[in-house]
Design an enzyme around this catalytic site. Structure first.
Site, PDB file in Angstrom:
ATOM      1  N   TYR A 233      -9.285  -8.697   8.355  1.00  0.00           N
ATOM      2  CA  TYR A 233      -8.206  -7.719   8.411  1.00  0.00           C
ATOM      3  C   TYR A 233      -7.816  -7.389   9.845  1.00  0.00           C
ATOM      4  O   TYR A 233      -8.657  -7.146  10.704  1.00  0.00           O
ATOM      5  CB  TYR A 233      -8.603  -6.419   7.699  1.00  0.00           C
ATOM      6  CG  TYR A 233      -7.499  -5.404   7.741  1.00  0.00           C
ATOM      7  CD1 TYR A 233      -6.339  -5.604   7.006  1.00  0.00           C
ATOM      8  CD2 TYR A 233      -7.588  -4.273   8.540  1.00  0.00           C
ATOM      9  CE1 TYR A 233      -5.303  -4.699   7.052  1.00  0.00           C
ATOM     10  CE2 TYR A 233      -6.559  -3.356   8.592  1.00  0.00           C
ATOM     11  CZ  TYR A 233      -5.415  -3.572   7.851  1.00  0.00           C
ATOM     12  OH  TYR A 233      -4.381  -2.669   7.913  1.00  0.00           O
TER      13      TYR A 233
ATOM     14  N   ASP B  76       2.326   2.646   3.332  1.00  0.00           N
ATOM     15  CA  ASP B  76       1.303   3.685   3.436  1.00  0.00           C
ATOM     16  C   ASP B  76       1.076   4.139   4.867  1.00  0.00           C
ATOM     17  O   ASP B  76       1.029   5.349   5.150  1.00  0.00           O
ATOM     18  CB  ASP B  76      -0.008   3.156   2.845  1.00  0.00           C
ATOM     19  CG  ASP B  76      -1.146   4.142   2.907  1.00  0.00           C
ATOM     20  OD1 ASP B  76      -1.323   4.905   1.941  1.00  0.00           O
ATOM     21  OD2 ASP B  76      -1.875   4.161   3.923  1.00  0.00           O
TER      22      ASP B  76
ATOM     23  N   ASP C  15      -1.235   0.096  -4.845  1.00  0.00           N
ATOM     24  CA  ASP C  15      -2.531   0.644  -5.227  1.00  0.00           C
ATOM     25  C   ASP C  15      -2.451   2.095  -5.666  1.00  0.00           C
ATOM     26  O   ASP C  15      -3.297   2.566  -6.430  1.00  0.00           O
ATOM     27  CB  ASP C  15      -3.519   0.496  -4.071  1.00  0.00           C
ATOM     28  CG  ASP C  15      -2.959   1.021  -2.747  1.00  0.00           C
ATOM     29  OD1 ASP C  15      -1.736   1.276  -2.660  1.00  0.00           O
ATOM     30  OD2 ASP C  15      -3.734   1.151  -1.783  1.00  0.00           O
ATOM     31  N   HIS C  16      -1.463   2.818  -5.190  1.00  0.00           N
ATOM     32  CA  HIS C  16      -1.307   4.243  -5.473  1.00  0.00           C
ATOM     33  C   HIS C  16       0.030   4.686  -4.905  1.00  0.00           C
ATOM     34  O   HIS C  16       0.740   3.908  -4.263  1.00  0.00           O
ATOM     35  CB  HIS C  16      -2.441   5.063  -4.844  1.00  0.00           C
ATOM     36  CG  HIS C  16      -2.632   4.797  -3.377  1.00  0.00           C
ATOM     37  ND1 HIS C  16      -1.723   5.197  -2.420  1.00  0.00           N
ATOM     38  CD2 HIS C  16      -3.608   4.147  -2.695  1.00  0.00           C
ATOM     39  CE1 HIS C  16      -2.117   4.805  -1.218  1.00  0.00           C
ATOM     40  NE2 HIS C  16      -3.270   4.165  -1.359  1.00  0.00           N
TER      41      HIS C  16
ATOM     42  N   HIS D  82       1.877   8.173   5.794  1.00  0.00           N
ATOM     43  CA  HIS D  82       0.880   9.170   6.183  1.00  0.00           C
ATOM     44  C   HIS D  82       1.392   9.997   7.368  1.00  0.00           C
ATOM     45  O   HIS D  82       1.158  11.205   7.446  1.00  0.00           O
ATOM     46  CB  HIS D  82      -0.426   8.485   6.589  1.00  0.00           C
ATOM     47  CG  HIS D  82      -1.326   8.164   5.439  1.00  0.00           C
ATOM     48  ND1 HIS D  82      -1.944   9.127   4.682  1.00  0.00           N
ATOM     49  CD2 HIS D  82      -1.720   6.969   4.915  1.00  0.00           C
ATOM     50  CE1 HIS D  82      -2.677   8.554   3.744  1.00  0.00           C
ATOM     51  NE2 HIS D  82      -2.556   7.240   3.867  1.00  0.00           N
TER      52      HIS D  82
ATOM     53  N   THR E 188      -7.205   3.601  -1.230  1.00  0.00           N
ATOM     54  CA  THR E 188      -6.820   2.201  -1.069  1.00  0.00           C
ATOM     55  C   THR E 188      -7.900   1.211  -1.480  1.00  0.00           C
ATOM     56  O   THR E 188      -7.667   0.340  -2.325  1.00  0.00           O
ATOM     57  CB  THR E 188      -6.411   1.945   0.392  1.00  0.00           C
ATOM     58  OG1 THR E 188      -5.257   2.728   0.685  1.00  0.00           O
ATOM     59  CG2 THR E 188      -6.100   0.476   0.631  1.00  0.00           C
TER      60      THR E 188
ATOM     61  N   HIS F 103      -2.741  10.716  -0.346  1.00  0.00           N
ATOM     62  CA  HIS F 103      -3.054  10.316  -1.709  1.00  0.00           C
ATOM     63  C   HIS F 103      -4.552  10.482  -1.881  1.00  0.00           C
ATOM     64  O   HIS F 103      -5.261  10.823  -0.936  1.00  0.00           O
ATOM     65  CB  HIS F 103      -2.628   8.866  -1.945  1.00  0.00           C
ATOM     66  CG  HIS F 103      -3.132   7.941  -0.879  1.00  0.00           C
ATOM     67  ND1 HIS F 103      -4.357   7.291  -0.947  1.00  0.00           N
ATOM     68  CD2 HIS F 103      -2.606   7.582   0.322  1.00  0.00           C
ATOM     69  CE1 HIS F 103      -4.533   6.572   0.151  1.00  0.00           C
ATOM     70  NE2 HIS F 103      -3.489   6.729   0.952  1.00  0.00           N
TER      71      HIS F 103
ATOM     72  N   ASP G  48       0.829  -1.207   0.000  1.00  0.00           N
ATOM     73  CA  ASP G  48       0.000   0.000   0.000  1.00  0.00           C
ATOM     74  C   ASP G  48       0.865   1.260   0.000  1.00  0.00           C
ATOM     75  O   ASP G  48       1.747   1.433   0.841  1.00  0.00           O
ATOM     76  CB  ASP G  48      -0.898  -0.015   1.241  1.00  0.00           C
ATOM     77  CG  ASP G  48      -2.025   0.996   1.185  1.00  0.00           C
ATOM     78  OD1 ASP G  48      -1.922   1.977   0.419  1.00  0.00           O
ATOM     79  OD2 ASP G  48      -3.014   0.805   1.906  1.00  0.00           O
TER      80      ASP G  48
END
Length: 405
Positions: A157, A193, A240-241, A197, A73, A341, A37
């Site tokens: 998760y 990710d 994903d990004h 952040h 995400t 993002h 991620d």
């Protein structure tokens, strides 16, 4: 028009494949799809990533992987696994309101597992319908019965299980008896990710987490290579990004321009917001949106075609996107993160990675940038199967493979 695959049509499409015998399914290749991620496309140029480099040397990589809009995400992971734009599969953000039910889909609530939100046919469902076992470790959407199907093995998760321990579990799945062993495994890692952040993508701490995630790629690759059927395994590593840098000075307060009582639902999310007007306030909001600095906004039905977004009713009345590096907040006291993002998917900082190795992939090959929705057709090519109609294009990835027309 919402481009989803109705259940009856999905079943009809796959009926012709149900005769695939279990023995034939066991002759299919193995594919392990790992997502990191927020791993931006240029991180390997900025930091040491020897394990990703090794995959490229023995396989392929793309210059970059173009995400779908919005560059968040859940929408992008579900685009990868269905080949559909978010506007077509319905997961339009990490958090959104369905105007038909007034319920909020969020990663932190039970609506995340409500199958009514999910359109399209996840790749694991296509395989399972053909007798090919699949597994998923935390891939977005895998916790939900979508069109009646889930991976045969899946995990709810949780961030409490160390990433290296998750690799142990994946290897355990691949050591099951052959009739129980999954042929397709999707794995999601929330790093880098989660850290980026907090610290931003340009910080010294960013280099540490990027090198760590690369080491996990190496661990997984080495463990897969030690299996007795390693020559049948394809490893694909994507993100994903990407991620861009924010600052405390670049904030735009939405409610300085649009009062809360003008909105039917509370506004949330940055840098992209979907808002629905309370009765009588549509025209007022439309006029005020033009005055908000450092943003672009449209009636959702008129979002620019290049974004492939806005026709889904979950985009509500208006779509607002902050300019790169700017944060949309609803209250002045909110503090922005240092990395984020979700911006326009043509911004290069939003692009991700694609690396792959295995018997079907070329060696030491670099491909041009392609879209993440094209991965769906690539997966279909690896298994030699047909997939339901989607937004991807098999021609975009055919040159990654040793054999192509």
């Amino acid at each position: 028009m919402l481009k989803t695959i109705p259940y009856a049509l999905f079943i009809l499409f796959l009926t012709g494949s149900l005769c695939v015998a279990a023995a034939h399914a066991q002759n299919r290749p193995y594919v392990v799809l790992l997502s990191l991620d927020g791993f931006r496309w240029d991180f390997p140029d900025l930091h040491a990533t020897p394990h990703l480099n090794a995959i490229h040397a023995n396989g392929v990589k793309a210059v970059s992987l173009k995400p779908s809009f919005p560059t968040k995400t859940f929408p992008n992971h579900y685009s990868i696994i269905t080949g559909l734009y978010p506007d077509h599969h319905g997961i339009v953000a990490n958090r959104f309101v369905d105007p038909h039910t007034d319920k909020t889909f969020a990663l932190s609530n039970a609506e995340k597992t409500n199958p009514d939100y999910y359109g399209g046919a996840p790749f694991w469902a296509v395989l399972e319908k053909q007798g090919i076992k699949t597994a998923s470790y935390n891939w977005p959407g895998s916790e939900t019965l979508i069109q009646g199907m889930q991976p045969a093995i899946w995990k709810p998760y949780t961030e409490t299980i160390p990433l290296a321990q998750r690799i142990d579990t994946v290897i355990h799945w691949l050591q099951l008896p052959v009739d129980q062993r999954p042929r397709f495994i999707s794995i999601y890692f929330e790093e880098p990710d989660k850290t980026l952040h907090r610290v931003g993508p340009e910080s010294p701490e960013a280099g540490n987490i990027i090198r760590y995630t690369d080491s996990l790629v190496g661990l997984l690759h080495n463990r897969l290579s030690a299996l007795p059927f390693a020559d049948s395994i394809h490893l694909i590593v994507v993100s994903d990004h990407g991620m861009t840098t924010l600052s405390a000075e670049k904030n735009v307060v939405l409610h300085d321009y649009i009062p809360e009582h003008w909105l039917r639902y509370p506004a949330s999310g940055s840098p992209v917001l979907f808002i629905k007007a309370a009765p009588g306030y549509y025209d007022s909001i439309a006029a005020q949106l033009k005055k908000i600095p450092h943003t672009k906004s449209w009636p959702s039905a008129k979002v620019p075609r290049k974004l492939r977004f806005g026709k889904n009713e979950r985009a509500l009345d208006f779509t607002i996107v902050a300019d790169k590096g700017w944060t949309l907040i609803t209250q002045p006291h909110q503090k922005p993160e240092l990395g984020n993002h979700g911006y326009d998917n043509s911004i290069r900082d939003m692009y991700g990675i694609f690396y792959a190795t295995g018997p079907s992939f070329r060696k030491n090959h670099t491909a041009k940038t392609f879209r993440n929705i094209d991965i769906y057709e690539l997966l279909a090519s690896l298994y030699g199967i047909q997939v339901p109609p989607n937004d991807g294009n098999a021609k975009k990835t055919k040159r990654l493979l040793k054999k192509h027309p």
